[in-house]
Scaffold this motif. Structure first.
Motif, PDB file in Angstrom:
ATOM      1  N   HIS A  97       0.866  -1.186   0.000  1.00  0.00           N
ATOM      2  CA  HIS A  97       0.000   0.000   0.000  1.00  0.00           C
ATOM      3  C   HIS A  97       0.904   1.238   0.000  1.00  0.00           C
ATOM      4  O   HIS A  97       1.000   1.993   0.970  1.00  0.00           O
ATOM      5  CB  HIS A  97      -0.912  -0.033   1.234  1.00  0.00           C
ATOM      6  N   LYS A 102      -1.222   2.351  -4.310  1.00  0.00           N
ATOM      7  CA  LYS A 102      -2.519   3.021  -4.171  1.00  0.00           C
ATOM      8  C   LYS A 102      -3.036   3.498  -5.522  1.00  0.00           C
ATOM      9  O   LYS A 102      -4.221   3.682  -5.709  1.00  0.00           O
ATOM     10  CB  LYS A 102      -2.372   4.250  -3.250  1.00  0.00           C
ATOM     11  N   SER A 118      -7.967  -2.695   0.586  1.00  0.00           N
ATOM     12  CA  SER A 118      -6.765  -1.866   0.604  1.00  0.00           C
ATOM     13  C   SER A 118      -6.265  -1.661   2.024  1.00  0.00           C
ATOM     14  O   SER A 118      -7.036  -1.673   2.982  1.00  0.00           O
ATOM     15  CB  SER A 118      -7.049  -0.517  -0.059  1.00  0.00           C
ATOM     16  N   ASP A 119      -4.935  -1.516   2.141  1.00  0.00           N
ATOM     17  CA  ASP A 119      -4.298  -1.111   3.397  1.00  0.00           C
ATOM     18  C   ASP A 119      -4.468  -2.140   4.513  1.00  0.00           C
ATOM     19  O   ASP A 119      -4.679  -1.770   5.677  1.00  0.00           O
ATOM     20  CB  ASP A 119      -4.879   0.257   3.818  1.00  0.00           C
ATOM     21  N   THR A 155      -3.970  -4.782  -0.907  1.00  0.00           N
ATOM     22  CA  THR A 155      -2.717  -4.058  -0.683  1.00  0.00           C
ATOM     23  C   THR A 155      -2.429  -4.103   0.818  1.00  0.00           C
ATOM     24  O   THR A 155      -3.346  -4.068   1.640  1.00  0.00           O
ATOM     25  CB  THR A 155      -2.784  -2.577  -1.135  1.00  0.00           C
ATOM     26  N   ARG A 157      -0.264  -2.617   4.212  1.00  0.00           N
ATOM     27  CA  ARG A 157       0.445  -1.451   4.743  1.00  0.00           C
ATOM     28  C   ARG A 157       1.884  -1.847   5.080  1.00  0.00           C
ATOM     29  O   ARG A 157       2.091  -2.882   5.750  1.00  0.00           O
ATOM     30  CB  ARG A 157      -0.275  -0.939   5.992  1.00  0.00           C
TER      31      ARG A 157
END
Ligand code: FAD
Length: 322
Positions: A97, A102, A118-119, A155, A157
């Motif tokens: 991420h 992104k 995401s993240d 994704t 982090r």
């Protein structure tokens, strides 16, 4: 269901970013038995980077080498990665991420008509389901997501999922793939990057961040010295950036970078909610502030009430002795 997961690697200045190795570990957490296929795009030699991905757990790596991929564009990288996805038909895709992650992953997800988690900061299992944990409301709460249909596209982090041990005895095939990259809407002729000293802020294990309390650009010097002895990077609050004490590339928070280092040292930062959004998930937080009522102490594991101009050099001296 295909037992294959793709991991999109990311490099900068010819070196793989650590989040690439974390993404491989994340793919293994999704399915430890799946074949992990690394994906690398670029215009330079990619063989040695592909080997690194294999040492960190990839079973095979597919590379796309093309002059048009010299700099990242969502168009060029999108075409290359989509072409690999079409060939490989994976059931899952993992990427960091990061700024590129992104930008690239939503584009690919929309082309695939897939969802995107995401993240993610953690991946666990509940029976047959893979559960992704991700922060919401600027890190004040966490939600759990399960992908029920389509590609498991995620994704992760940086600095949250531990990379596997590098193992040079691991072997795997590296396959070059020719992709006809056409109709680039953006052509990047030159990339200007601000010189940053040492460690990349987003991936740093230690961050020493300064706020308006540091009072000047010169006031940041002791923070750089502390960061250096700790092998870390320097960050800042928006207050410090707005006051022109440092560059905006150092800003941490809701409208800056999100960091999750092992150790975050907040120096002369009040702890506004927008700043906490970028650092409150750091593993250990140390706050140095002369105001005992400063909000930063509410999220700090260790607090030092006092003058930063006395405390920071003392800390540096003591750490040097270790
Ligand atoms: P201040 O709030 O002024 O705090 C300075 C601190 O230094 C004080 O607590 C003071 O006690 C301490 N201090 C002073 N002198 C000393 C000394 N000698 N020794 C020890 N301590 C000392 N902020 C961010 O950081 N990141 C963001 O991404 C962000 N995004 C924002 C988005 C929006 C839409 C808005 C409205 C605001 C955003 N902000 C962001 C700004 C945020 O609200 C705060 O204004 C900012 O974080 C304050 O910065 P600061 O803590 O450095 O300064």
């Amino acid at each position: 269901m295909s037992e294959k997961l793709l991991v999109i690697g990311e490099s900068r200045d010819g070196v793989l970013r650590n989040v690439t190795f974390e993404a491989i570990a994340a793919a293994k957490k999704i399915n430890n038995d799946a074949e992990i296929v690394g994906v690398l795009c670029g215009s330079d030699e990619l063989e040695s980077l592909a080997q690194e991905m294999i040492y960190y757990g990839a079973d095979r790596v597919v590379t796309v080498k093309d002059e048009k991929l010299a700099s990242y564009t969502s168009d060029g990288y999108g075409q290359a990665v989509l072409s690999i996805i079409k060939d490989e038909e994976p059931y899952g895709i993992v990427m960091g991420h990061t700024a590129i992650g992104k930008d690239l992953t939503p584009k690919i997800a929309s082309k695939l008509e897939s969802g995107l988690v995401s993240d993610a900061v953690d991946i666990t299992h509940d029976g047959d389901e893979v559960v992704f944990t991700r922060p919401i409301y600027s890190g004040k709460a966490f939600e759990k997501k399960v992908v029920t249909e389509g590609i498991v596209f995620v994704t992760i982090r940086p600095n949250n999922i531990q990379a596997l041990e590098r193992d040079e005895s691991r072997t795997g095939e590296v396959q070059d793939k020719a992709v006809d990259i056409t109709d680039l809407r953006t052509v990047i002729k030159e990339v200007l990057r601000k010189a940053t000293d040492g460690v990349d802020l987003s991936e740093a294990k230690v961050v020493v961040a300064g706020g308006r309390g540091v009072k000047s650009a010169d006031g940041f010097k002791p923070l750089y010295e502390l960061a250096e002895v700790l092998g870390g990077a320097v960050g800042a609050s928006r207050g410090a950036c707005d006051a022109d004490y440092c560059d905006y590339s150092l800003q941490i928070g809701q409208t800056g970078k999100v960091v999750t280092p092992d150790l975050y040292i907040a120096v002369g930062i009040s702890g506004a909610i927008q700043h906490l959004a970028g650092m409150s998930n750091s593993k250990v937080i140390v706050a140095i502030n002369k105001d005992p009522e400063a909000n930063i102490f509410n999220v700090a594991d260790y607090g030092i009430v006092g003058d930063l101009f006395e405390i920071v050099p003392l800390l540096t001296e003591e750490i040097k002795k270790l």
